[in-house]
Design a protein around this motif. Sequence first.
Motif, PDB file in Angstrom:
ATOM      1  N   ASP A 223      29.210   0.062 -61.236  1.00  0.00           N
ATOM      2  CA  ASP A 223      28.981  -0.822 -61.302  1.00  0.00           C
ATOM      3  C   ASP A 223      28.813  -1.965 -62.591  1.00  0.00           C
ATOM      4  OD1 ASP A 223      29.532  -1.030 -59.108  1.00  0.00           O
ATOM      5  OD2 ASP A 223      27.994  -1.104 -58.168  1.00  0.00           O
ATOM      6  N   GLU A 224      29.285  -3.614 -62.440  1.00  0.00           N
ATOM      7  CA  GLU A 224      28.486  -4.136 -63.510  1.00  0.00           C
ATOM      8  C   GLU A 224      28.134  -5.524 -63.018  1.00  0.00           C
ATOM      9  OE1 GLU A 224      31.401  -3.883 -67.451  1.00  0.00           O
ATOM     10  OE2 GLU A 224      32.619  -3.747 -65.527  1.00  0.00           O
ATOM     11  N   ALA A 225      26.887  -5.473 -63.938  1.00  0.00           N
ATOM     12  CA  ALA A 225      25.641  -7.312 -63.397  1.00  0.00           C
ATOM     13  C   ALA A 225      25.894  -7.316 -65.293  1.00  0.00           C
ATOM     14  CB  ALA A 225      24.710  -6.168 -63.654  1.00  0.00           C
ATOM     15  N   ILE A 226      26.830  -8.401 -65.713  1.00  0.00           N
ATOM     16  CA  ILE A 226      27.205  -9.308 -66.672  1.00  0.00           C
ATOM     17  C   ILE A 226      26.411 -10.885 -66.024  1.00  0.00           C
ATOM     18  CG2 ILE A 226      29.075  -9.984 -68.359  1.00  0.00           C
ATOM     19  CD1 ILE A 226      30.515  -8.617 -67.200  1.00  0.00           C
ATOM     20  N   LYS A 227      25.090 -10.852 -67.298  1.00  0.00           N
ATOM     21  CA  LYS A 227      24.525 -12.270 -67.446  1.00  0.00           C
ATOM     22  C   LYS A 227      24.960 -12.967 -68.208  1.00  0.00           C
ATOM     23  CE  LYS A 227      20.171 -13.795 -68.813  1.00  0.00           C
ATOM     24  NZ  LYS A 227      18.734 -13.633 -69.162  1.00  0.00           N
ATOM     25  N   VAL A 228      25.542 -14.645 -67.043  1.00  0.00           N
ATOM     26  CA  VAL A 228      25.927 -15.480 -67.190  1.00  0.00           C
ATOM     27  C   VAL A 228      25.772 -16.408 -68.641  1.00  0.00           C
ATOM     28  CG1 VAL A 228      27.424 -17.333 -66.418  1.00  0.00           C
ATOM     29  CG2 VAL A 228      27.475 -15.734 -65.321  1.00  0.00           C
ATOM     30  N   ILE A 229      26.212 -16.040 -69.703  1.00  0.00           N
ATOM     31  CA  ILE A 229      25.414 -16.833 -70.507  1.00  0.00           C
ATOM     32  C   ILE A 229      26.250 -17.480 -72.246  1.00  0.00           C
ATOM     33  CG2 ILE A 229      23.592 -15.627 -70.623  1.00  0.00           C
ATOM     34  CD1 ILE A 229      24.718 -14.331 -73.583  1.00  0.00           C
ATOM     35  N   GLY A 230      25.827 -18.679 -72.545  1.00  0.00           N
ATOM     36  CA  GLY A 230      26.587 -19.217 -73.820  1.00  0.00           C
ATOM     37  C   GLY A 230      28.016 -19.969 -72.957  1.00  0.00           C
ATOM     38  N   LEU A 231      28.875 -19.748 -73.434  1.00  0.00           N
ATOM     39  CA  LEU A 231      29.977 -21.057 -72.946  1.00  0.00           C
ATOM     40  C   LEU A 231      30.936 -20.679 -71.911  1.00  0.00           C
ATOM     41  CD1 LEU A 231      32.234 -22.479 -74.143  1.00  0.00           C
ATOM     42  CD2 LEU A 231      33.463 -19.946 -74.939  1.00  0.00           C
ATOM     43  N   ARG A 232      30.298 -19.193 -71.112  1.00  0.00           N
ATOM     44  CA  ARG A 232      30.699 -18.704 -70.080  1.00  0.00           C
ATOM     45  C   ARG A 232      29.782 -19.367 -68.564  1.00  0.00           C
ATOM     46  NH1 ARG A 232      35.231 -17.333 -68.746  1.00  0.00           N
ATOM     47  NH2 ARG A 232      35.197 -19.219 -67.588  1.00  0.00           N
ATOM     48  N   LYS A 233      28.077 -19.503 -69.465  1.00  0.00           N
ATOM     49  CA  LYS A 233      27.507 -20.480 -68.404  1.00  0.00           C
ATOM     50  C   LYS A 233      28.568 -22.112 -68.781  1.00  0.00           C
ATOM     51  CE  LYS A 233      22.481 -21.690 -68.806  1.00  0.00           C
ATOM     52  NZ  LYS A 233      21.029 -21.321 -69.059  1.00  0.00           N
ATOM     53  N   ARG A 234      28.187 -22.473 -69.998  1.00  0.00           N
ATOM     54  CA  ARG A 234      29.096 -24.456 -69.945  1.00  0.00           C
ATOM     55  C   ARG A 234      30.023 -24.367 -69.455  1.00  0.00           C
ATOM     56  NH1 ARG A 234      24.816 -26.346 -72.206  1.00  0.00           N
ATOM     57  NH2 ARG A 234      23.897 -24.421 -73.660  1.00  0.00           N
ATOM     58  N   ILE A 235      30.727 -23.048 -69.496  1.00  0.00           N
ATOM     59  CA  ILE A 235      32.022 -23.508 -68.403  1.00  0.00           C
ATOM     60  C   ILE A 235      32.182 -23.447 -66.926  1.00  0.00           C
ATOM     61  CG2 ILE A 235      34.066 -22.276 -67.725  1.00  0.00           C
ATOM     62  CD1 ILE A 235      34.749 -21.495 -70.404  1.00  0.00           C
ATOM     63  N   ALA A 236      31.359 -23.102 -66.552  1.00  0.00           N
ATOM     64  CA  ALA A 236      30.810 -22.530 -65.164  1.00  0.00           C
ATOM     65  C   ALA A 236      29.818 -23.851 -64.882  1.00  0.00           C
ATOM     66  CB  ALA A 236      29.785 -21.313 -65.227  1.00  0.00           C
ATOM     67  N   GLN A 237      28.991 -24.425 -65.816  1.00  0.00           N
ATOM     68  CA  GLN A 237      27.868 -25.769 -65.745  1.00  0.00           C
ATOM     69  C   GLN A 237      29.879 -26.777 -64.380  1.00  0.00           C
ATOM     70  OE1 GLN A 237      25.659 -25.801 -68.222  1.00  0.00           O
ATOM     71  NE2 GLN A 237      24.282 -25.351 -67.130  1.00  0.00           N
ATOM     72  N   ASN A 238      30.808 -27.228 -66.113  1.00  0.00           N
ATOM     73  CA  ASN A 238      31.731 -27.885 -66.377  1.00  0.00           C
ATOM     74  C   ASN A 238      32.381 -28.058 -65.291  1.00  0.00           C
ATOM     75  OD1 ASN A 238      30.187 -28.833 -68.020  1.00  0.00           O
ATOM     76  ND2 ASN A 238      31.446 -28.355 -69.583  1.00  0.00           N
TER      77      ASN A 238
END
Length: 456
Positions: A223-238
């Motif tokens: 199992d992988e727990a990947i913190k959503v940060i940086g560019l990935r976080k901006r994409i998620a927000q947009n």
Amino acid sequence: MAKFTFNMPDVGEGVAEAEVVEWHVKVGDRVEEDQHLVDVMTDKATIDIESPVSGTVTALAGEVGDTIAIGAMLLVIETEGEVSGAEAEAAAEQVEDEMSDAPVPAEVAERIEVETSDAGDQEDAAALVPSTPVRPEPVGSEADPQGQRPSFTSEEKNGASTGSPRTEVKVLASPAVRQRAKDLGIDLAQVKPAADGRVRHADLDAFLAYNGGFGAAGVSRADEAIKVIGLRKRIAQNMAAAKRHIPHFTYVEECDVTDLETLRAQLNEGRGDRPKLTMLPLLITAICKTIPQFPMINARYDDEANVVTRYGSVHLGMAAQTDAGLMVPVIRDAQGKNLWQLAREIGRLAEAARSGKATSEELSGSTLTITSLGPLGGVATTPVINRPEVAIIGPNRIVERPMFVADGMGGERIAKRKLMNISISCDHRVVDGHDAASFIQAVKTLIETPALLLVG
């Protein structure tokens, strides 16, 4: 000894805070002046911040993913001598000045590849994807797709074999890939990497499948727990903002591109030293020729001011997929460029992004976006609008099917034709369904009568 508190510098006009994307130092590390300390991301940029002084790190403001206000403490450095207030201010100003001309980061731009809707013709430009793009303006750096920056020898960077024992060879892979390989008991040196020499998750999957481990008894994926940060976080927000604020509707139409493909092949045969044409410049030309009849498509909606701006020029964004996330190179004044100029501009923008030299102007200001998964495009897509634009166009993959066509004698015959669906998603607050359908029908007329693309 003195403690120097380095506050988060002013990283751009109107920016109030920045998110920590990656620390390159830890408490106790010795740092030198101008050493790379941390990567931070704002809503406008990803930026490398360097140390204004030399000394030892005694405190860090937060962890990866934390947000720090401009002017708040970023880290504390213990220096060997006193640092005056004037010297500290001058050092901080120098950091801000050096960040003002920052290019695009290599971790975002290093693997952009353009794919057109033609399954048999993937050209070197930008891989277009159906999503809401993000337009960073970051500092370039040599990084892997996960944002990590391991140290490599020159031979490793060039993919050359040193002939050293395997224990001395550093395999190019991100920390996430290394951890997964460790969990699975895989020696990365035994895994065949991608063309650029870097082992990725897909390479691990292929290794497992080939060796019978994928789904075999006794072998499981961790199992992988990947913190959503940086560019990935901006994409998620947009993406969330676009779906939350915009009432989408999608219209799909089938187009016969048989004659268009024939024209493209003929033009490429006599292109000389000009760039090879893909489907993309032809489709862009059809869109630009149609826009004047449907100005509501090439527009932006400021829903806070309740103002729709219809643009006279088509600044066409191309949603581009990278390992780290999405970028949107923008073709300025696309309506004023011919096929060859469009092809050249697509290639230029892709190369600029790939090399980390794209400017903020080249990554912002689009008025309409085109997005495609190329040969993976499926039968139809429902692309998400690039807010605050009001429409996004998504060509799908080309397929061959039998169709009834005129036989030239008043009857019909069955013939093999190349067909491509075109999807368009629109903001229903601004664009009516009739307008979207009429726009795509007009584009279809040009696509199916390609001689019209070369007239006027």
